[in-house]
Design an enzyme around this catalytic site. Structure first.
Site, mmCIF file in Angstrom:
data_model
loop_
_atom_site.group_PDB
_atom_site.id
_atom_site.type_symbol
_atom_site.label_atom_id
_atom_site.label_comp_id
_atom_site.label_asym_id
_atom_site.label_seq_id
_atom_site.Cartn_x
_atom_site.Cartn_y
_atom_site.Cartn_z
ATOM 1 N N ASP A 52 -4.788 -2.196 20.562
ATOM 2 C CA ASP A 52 -4.231 -3.006 19.473
ATOM 3 C C ASP A 52 -3.522 -4.241 20.030
ATOM 4 O O ASP A 52 -2.681 -4.110 20.925
ATOM 5 C CB ASP A 52 -3.215 -2.181 18.673
ATOM 6 C CG ASP A 52 -3.883 -1.068 17.898
ATOM 7 O OD1 ASP A 52 -4.804 -1.368 17.127
ATOM 8 O OD2 ASP A 52 -3.489 0.107 18.079
ATOM 9 N N ASP A 175 -11.110 0.829 13.865
ATOM 10 C CA ASP A 175 -9.791 1.212 13.355
ATOM 11 C C ASP A 175 -9.376 0.559 12.036
ATOM 12 O O ASP A 175 -8.539 1.118 11.333
ATOM 13 C CB ASP A 175 -8.710 0.970 14.420
ATOM 14 C CG ASP A 175 -7.433 1.745 14.130
ATOM 15 O OD1 ASP A 175 -7.523 2.778 13.439
ATOM 16 O OD2 ASP A 175 -6.356 1.340 14.576
ATOM 17 N N HIS A 421 -5.689 -5.917 13.008
ATOM 18 C CA HIS A 421 -5.520 -4.978 11.899
ATOM 19 C C HIS A 421 -4.138 -4.318 11.854
ATOM 20 O O HIS A 421 -3.922 -3.435 11.017
ATOM 21 C CB HIS A 421 -6.634 -3.928 11.913
ATOM 22 C CG HIS A 421 -6.704 -3.135 13.178
ATOM 23 N ND1 HIS A 421 -7.469 -3.534 14.254
ATOM 24 C CD2 HIS A 421 -6.117 -1.991 13.562
ATOM 25 C CE1 HIS A 421 -7.339 -2.650 15.228
ATOM 26 N NE2 HIS A 421 -6.525 -1.702 14.838
HETATM 27 ZN ZN LIG Z 1 -5.803 -0.129 15.947
#
Ligand SMILES: [Zn+2]
Length: 1032
Positions: A52, A175, A421
């Site tokens: 991420d 994800d 995200h």
């Molecule tokens: Zn993620």
């Protein structure tokens, strides 16, 4: 230039368009894949990490492995570790996704490591997949920013690697919390062969398991036909390894111990367990291939843990092939290799033409809260895009390539990160949200230097004239602006990034004096207006301003890709803000808006020309956020991701009617309402416009009653029969029909969360259509200034969620309640909706053009630059241009200039241009027709000294070189799924755009350096270039 030279130029341009890069001998891509074994179940092990770009930690904290007390994660170690493990066995593979991190790592590497990495890419051991700057969210992102973040990711990949093997061919969105049809459409336009994701409604997923339809062909656009088909595969178990087979240093599963003399020897048991898993899962597959993800969040920090165990797993499972029941073949693979194996199997696939929203992870957990979470960050992101486009355009128009490449790159990257995200979604921790805002703000400041330099270059008439400040009022959303408040004399320069002229109304926060506004030729504007800043805005926590009123004027006909300057002086005459009048109706020539005298709320809108009255009410209400322990699905709390309203009902924000004040003037009429201590609104109409602007201010949402609240604006159209249908945009482009309590592709039980399950992401637009028999195709449209959740919970109603303040976490990972505070109180959010009434496509006066133009005007609003000055208007005009247009040719009204940016690097001379037709095929009888657009000659710089060549949407491959994998579709004859090929005879001064088509061009100087685009510039092109140089 003579006719001969023009002829040669055309010939040369054509010659370049037709040339192709020479193929390079490489073993990457599909050629590098292990061939599946016929008659066996082929298990494609995907070694991957999910990194991420900010979530529980900031991007830098993740990259460096800082703040490991929050999460044990360091991306630099992941890439280091994988790069040293891969060469140990040429069969090992790995995929990497996030270009933001890869670039950060690359910048720290010595040359020999870089070469080693390139070798791994050329051998197919390391595959760059997706390749965007981040793994973008699909619900709340705007297509312009999605395209940008991919384009910048691709560009960075091209800058790092001198091989086409690095070019991504597959989407890997494992994800994001639901999936947009428009994202799939854009991936097809980028030339991708397929898309993999993981999060779809669990009920949909169960259904697809049973029907062997976890894989399908997504019909991603109703306008583009088979070229938008995208093979789509949903992972079995998110992106995790099978239970018990996580070999990561972060996991606790057993390694595979193959020492026969060890008391811990476990090969047989482990192999049995794995085979059992594969046999179960492969029964859901249509082909004899199955993809198994071997990785998770920030895994592979110590890659040998994985590879040593995967080596053994492969060895011992495959050893069973010699036994009678050995039917399983394990191999290191990549999603691309899996995709190719599936395609080779020649299956026919079912299709889908809606999208994968909303996402529910169980009956009680609808991920529809994040459509609205952190509304101020979502707005800042949208303004960031607005300013990025302006910064890019001005860099091209003023030809600033050398000096400002880095500043522009900084904003491109900050915006790229925002698409992640857990960024724009609002699902990050508070300190991470602040880091995103900080990065975006810092990068906008960098780009301010660029826009300042560009505007000075374009405005300067006299060489000796002083450089000017061109400042922005970044606090204008709370009616605060130091330049307009403090200065006696200042210049307002409006830059219009649209391809059509715009006539925006300008609002400047000012003090209690009279002001004089002169236009670009020094004529005093007779029509200016002062309007009171609503009292609740004056007291927004953190607002530091002396302004009590706003000066309003209309900037007429600001040229496309151009600017117009107004000279403003403060007089010494004190002027109190105008006072309100005791009236309940405001009107202009086109519409009349009436408020009810008892309730003080909106009651009707009259379209004067059509003599039609729409009965409409509007108010604000709130849901009580459900508290919960999250110990089981039914105790789920409403949180940053999940929307879970208590009792599924709304509550009024006050027990008494709002206060109402009416202000009238020549330019704008407004009704100010104060609903309670923390909600106020303004309903306004400007002269000459049918658009109704509804500005809302919400917060600080009180939580002293220990009740989290989720605030909506609610509109109701009396007498409208909407049949449970409403319409929402997908990433700001094509519109999808939504049906309340229904899912088009499976039997759905709407009982569990009757409100939350009907919420959909609104990137820019939500609308209602009146389906009553005598309705004359009426449509009501609301355009938003940021992404929000929205729905139609009862027939004839629309609601949009504006702001949320919550006291519980929803246990989806972030570990914090979404309780945003600023200045020691709850955060205040202020924003706008534009309301439009009109007719749908079947009617000759379609609403679509106005809808799209309004939308474009929100997304690409003219930017207000302010310059304090001591010069009188005439002196200013003698030294500086006050009117400028960069657009040399007219662009049709249904076409948007999506991209105009420098592309040659710090010292190259290339321009990236994208044009789009912004109407759908069925939108408008007149405007949903092909449009003709000039590329050559569009702006002054794009002249005969440049070549024009078309690329795929991501700008990283010549369009004619792209070949997509094709998949057979149930119920359809086999037709080409290739992207439309460029027509060699097409004239670059007049290219064709079909409805919703986006075309991307790289424009290359004949004389400039061309080494910055190694993967695009072929030898043939170089030869053509040399030939043309010799002639011209
Ligand atoms: Zn993620």
């Amino acid at each position: 230039m003579g006719a001969l030279k023009i002829g040669l130029a055309l010939f040369c341009a054509t010659a370049l368009v037709n040339s192709s890069p020479l193929p390079k001998a490489e073993t990457c891509g599909y050629a590098s894949c292990q061939v599946p074994i016929e008659g066996m179940t082929n298990v494609h092990l995907i070694a991957h990490t999910h990194d991420d770009v900010g979530w529980l930690k900031t991007e830098d904290q993740y990259y460096y492995g800082h703040r490991n007390n929050i999460q044990l994660a360091g991306v630099q170690y992941i890439i280091d570790s994988v790069i040293s493990e891969l060469p140990k066995d040429p069969s090992r593979k790995f995929i990497y996704v996030e270009t933001a991190y890869f670039r950060q790592w690359w910048d720290h590497q010595p040359q020999e490591i870089r070469e080693k990495v390139e070798g791994l890419i050329e051998s197919g051991q390391l595959e760059i997949i997706s390749g965007g700057w981040a793994m973008h969210d699909e619900a709340v992102t705007h297509y312009q920013s999605i395209i940008d973040q991919f384009t910048w990711g691709f560009r960075t990949i091209d800058d790092m690697f001198n091989t086409t093997c690095a070019r991504p061919k597959i989407g890997w969105q494992i994800d994001p919390f639901g999936h947009a049809r428009e994202t799939a459409s854009m991936m097809a336009m980028m030339g991708f062969d397929g898309l993999f994701f993981a999060r779809l409604d669990e009920a949909d997923k169960r259904n697809r398991f049973e029907k062997k339809e976890l894989e399908l062909v997504w019909k991603a656009s109703v306008n583009h036909g088979p070229s938008s088909y995208l093979f789509t595969s949903a992972n079995h178990d998110f992106y995790y390894p099978p239970a018990g087979f996580c070999f990561d240093i972060l996991c606790r599963d057993d390694p595979i111990i193959d020492d026969l003399y060890s008391p811990d020897y476990n090969v047989d048991a482990r192999v049995d367990g794995f085979i059992e898993y594969i046999e179960r899962q492969s029964s859901y597959m249509k082909t004899n291939n199955i993809l198994v993800t071997m990785g998770t969040d920030f895994s592979y920090q110590q890659a040998s843990y994985w590879y040593d165990n995967l080596d053994r797993l492969i060895k011992y499972v495959n050893e069973r092939q010699t036994t009678a029941d050995g039917k399983i073949n394990l191999m290191y693979s990549t999603p691309s290799c899996y995709l190719k194996a599936v395609q080779n199997a020649g299956q026919t696939w079912t299709t889908k033409d809606d999208d994968f929203f909303p996402y529910a992870s169980d009956d009680y957990s609808y991920w529809t809260g994040y459509f609205t979470s952190r509304p101020t960050l979502k707005f800042m992101e949208r303004k960031g895009n607005n300013f990025l486009q302006i910064c890019k355009q001005l860099s091209v128009l003023a030809d600033l390539r050398e000096e400002k490449w880095e500043d522009l790159a900084s904003l491109r990257e900050a915006m790229g990160i925002m698409q992640h995200h857990d960024a724009i979604t609002g699902t990050e921790k508070q300190h991470v949200a602040e880091d995103y805002a900080f990065r975006l703000h810092r990068s906008m400041e960098h780009c301010h230097e660029t826009t300042k330099n560009a505007l000075n270059k374009l405005a300067m008439k006299v060489e000796a004239a002083e450089n000017l400040e061109f400042r922005s009022c970044l606090y204008s959303n709370i009616s605060q602006c130091d330049v307009s408040e403090i200065s006696d004399r200042f210049v307002v320069t409006l830059y219009n990034p649209l391809a059509q002229a715009a006539s925006p109304f300008v609002r400047l926060p000012v003090r209690e004096f009279a002001y004089q506004v002169r236009d670009e030729i020094g004529a005093v504007l007779s029509n200016t207006q002062m309007i009171k800043i609503p009292t609740p805005v004056l007291t927004i926590p953190g607002r530091s301003s002396q302004a009590t009123q706003e000066l309003v004027f209309q900037a007429m006909d600001v040229p496309p890709l151009g600017f117009k300057s107004y000279h403003i002086t403060r007089t010494t005459t004190p002027l109190q803000p105008p006072s309100s009048v005791n009236e309940f109706t405001i009107a202009n020539e086109d519409i009349e808006i009436t408020f009810d005298q008892d309730t003080n709320t909106l009651s009707s809108v009259r379209d004067i020309a059509a003599d039609k009255i729409y009965s409409i009410t509007q108010d604000f209400q709130f849901y009580k956020a459900r508290a919960g322990t999250n110990l089981q699905p039914s105790t789920r709390a409403s949180g940053a991701y999940i929307f879970r309203p208590l009792d599924h009902k709304k509550f009024p924000v006050s027990n008494s009617p709002p206060t109402l004040e009416t202000y009238k003037g020549d330019l704008v009429n407004e009704i100010h309402q104060t609903w309670n201590e923390w909600i106020s609104s303004v309903t306004r109409i400007y002269k000459g416009s049918k658009a109704i602007e509804l500005e809302w201010t919400v917060g600080p949402i009180p939580v002293t009653d220990l009740q989290g609240k989720e605030v909506v604006t609610h509109m109701k159209l009396d007498g409208w029969e909407t049949l449970g249908k409403f319409y929402t945009d997908s990433n700001g482009r094509e519109v999808l029909e939504r049906n309340r309590d229904l899912r088009p592709t499976w039997d759905f039980n709407p009982e569990f969360e009757p409100v939350a399950q009907n919420y959909y992401p609104i990137t820019t637009t939500i609308s209602l259509r009146n389906h009553a028999a005598d309705n004359n195709n009426e449509e009501f449209v609301v355009i938003t200034d940021r992404a929000q959740g929205g729905s139609s919970i009862e027939n004839g109603t629309l609601e949009l969620m504006l702001h949320r303040r919550l006291l519980f976490d929803d246990d989806k990972g972030v570990g914090e309640a979404l309780n945003e505070e600023a200045f020691a109180d709850g955060l205040v959010a202020r924003g706008k909706h534009i309301l439009l009434f009109g007719q749908t496509q079947d009617h000759p006066t379609s609403l679509y053009k106005q809808r799209q133009l309004t939308r474009d005007n929100m997304v690409l609003a003219p930017w207000v630059f302010l310059t304090p000055t001591t010069l009188a208007a005439t002196d200013y005009q003698s030294k500086y241009n006050t009117l400028y247009s960069g657009l040399m040719k007219e662009v049709p009204p249904n076409v948007n200039l999506l991209t105009l940016e420098p592309w040659g690097g710090p010292d190259g001379d290339q321009i990236l241009v994208r044009v789009e037709h912004f109407l759908e095929q069925s939108d408008d009888p007149e405007l949903s027709t092909p449009a003709f657009v000039p590329i050559m000659g569009l702006i002054e710089r794009i002249n005969d000294n440049y070549f024009v060549r078309e690329t795929t949407l991501g700008g990283n491959q010549w369009l004619e070189d792209n070949v997509r994998l094709e998949f057979k579709v149930e119920g359809e004859d086999e037709v080409s799924q290739q992207l439309p090929r460029p027509d060699p005879s097409e004239d670059a001064t007049n290219i064709t755009l079909n409805p919703m088509q986006i075309r991307t061009f790289i424009i290359q100087s004949r004389s400039g350096a061309i080494s910055n685009f190694p993967n695009l510039i072929s030898l043939a092109a170089l030869l053509a270039l040399a030939l043309c140089r010799a002639f011209l």
